[in-house]
Write a protein that holds these residues in place. Sequence first.
Motif, short mmCIF file in Angstrom:
data_model
loop_
_atom_site.label_atom_id
_atom_site.label_comp_id
_atom_site.label_asym_id
_atom_site.label_seq_id
_atom_site.Cartn_x
_atom_site.Cartn_y
_atom_site.Cartn_z
N PHE A 55 0.72 -1.16 0.03
CA PHE A 55 0.02 -0.14 -0.01
C PHE A 55 0.75 1.19 -0.10
O PHE A 55 2.14 1.22 0.38
CB PHE A 55 -1.15 0.09 1.20
N TRP A 56 0.21 2.54 -0.25
CA TRP A 56 0.79 3.64 -0.23
C TRP A 56 0.83 4.25 1.24
O TRP A 56 -0.46 4.33 1.71
CB TRP A 56 0.41 4.62 -1.22
N VAL A 57 1.70 4.84 1.86
CA VAL A 57 1.59 5.65 3.05
C VAL A 57 1.34 7.00 3.00
O VAL A 57 2.25 7.90 3.05
CB VAL A 57 2.63 5.25 4.24
N ASP A 58 -0.04 7.30 2.19
CA ASP A 58 -0.22 8.72 1.67
C ASP A 58 -1.60 8.76 1.67
O ASP A 58 -1.93 9.85 1.06
CB ASP A 58 0.38 8.98 0.51
N TYR A 59 -2.41 8.31 2.52
CA TYR A 59 -3.93 8.42 2.92
C TYR A 59 -4.45 7.89 1.52
O TYR A 59 -5.77 8.11 1.40
CB TYR A 59 -4.16 10.02 3.16
N THR A 60 -3.74 7.09 0.56
CA THR A 60 -4.47 6.76 -0.82
C THR A 60 -5.06 5.25 -0.37
O THR A 60 -6.22 5.26 -0.60
CB THR A 60 -3.44 6.57 -2.02
N ASN A 61 -4.18 4.64 0.29
CA ASN A 61 -4.76 3.31 0.86
C ASN A 61 -4.78 3.10 2.32
O ASN A 61 -5.91 2.25 2.51
CB ASN A 61 -3.76 1.91 0.28
N VAL A 62 -4.11 3.74 3.17
CA VAL A 62 -4.14 3.75 4.56
C VAL A 62 -4.18 5.01 5.09
O VAL A 62 -4.04 6.01 4.57
CB VAL A 62 -2.96 2.70 5.13
N ILE A 63 -4.78 5.20 6.22
CA ILE A 63 -4.94 6.61 7.02
C ILE A 63 -4.16 6.33 8.33
O ILE A 63 -4.43 5.79 9.10
CB ILE A 63 -6.29 6.91 7.25
N PRO A 64 -2.94 7.05 8.29
CA PRO A 64 -2.12 7.25 9.81
C PRO A 64 -3.13 8.16 10.58
O PRO A 64 -3.86 8.64 10.27
CB PRO A 64 -0.96 8.05 9.32
N PRO A 65 -2.94 7.91 12.00
CA PRO A 65 -1.79 7.31 12.52
C PRO A 65 -1.89 5.76 12.76
O PRO A 65 -3.30 5.51 12.50
CB PRO A 65 -1.72 8.18 14.21
#
Length: 210
Positions: A55-65
């Motif tokens: 996945f991309w860690v940039d709010y495209t696929n997942v949402i931090p934190p």
Amino acid sequence: MLPTISVVYLLTQIPVCFLQETTVLSPTHLVEPTQIPLYRPKLIIFETDHLLWPFWVDYTNVIPPFKKDEHGNVTDQRGLVLKPYPDVPLILKKLKEANHTLAVAARADYREATETLLRYFDLRQFFKYVVIQSCSKRFHFEELKELSGVDFGDMMLFDSETRNTEAARKAGVPTHLVRFGMTLQVLKKGLDEFAKIKNEEIQEWANVDL
């Protein structure tokens, strides 16, 4: 294609000397004969998104934190369970055991989120150098060269983006484009390509009329 167990065996047979010298490994140490001397990179570099994890860690696929519970489960803000690609922990473990020097070069805007996942997935322990910048890969290589003292031609990059592999080739960094995440087979293919490049360079020098 070699079976997984053979690739793991091959990785455990790579001696420390490959980190510093282009030493030819005897065919008797291999699972099957090869005509390509096993020259190995002094620094193996990995991208993160769609390379170590899917996945991309940039709010495209997942949402931090991100969070990690007492059972070791890693989730994003929505509760989506996150995992690295299945072969990744074994790949990094075997390379580390074989005394390879490993680095992360992540072209990412979210440095803290990327660093958090490396820790939560228990992958940070395998990397001597971690460079995370939202700029051209060229600057990643320059920083890694300054940190490690390794020339571009002795590095090896595994990356999931064409723009990054193109930047690597322009800089003189051998690279392998990875489409569906790191696997043991992908690792072997990339290292074989590096060995072939080094072997061809040596042959070219041998043919120079000094």
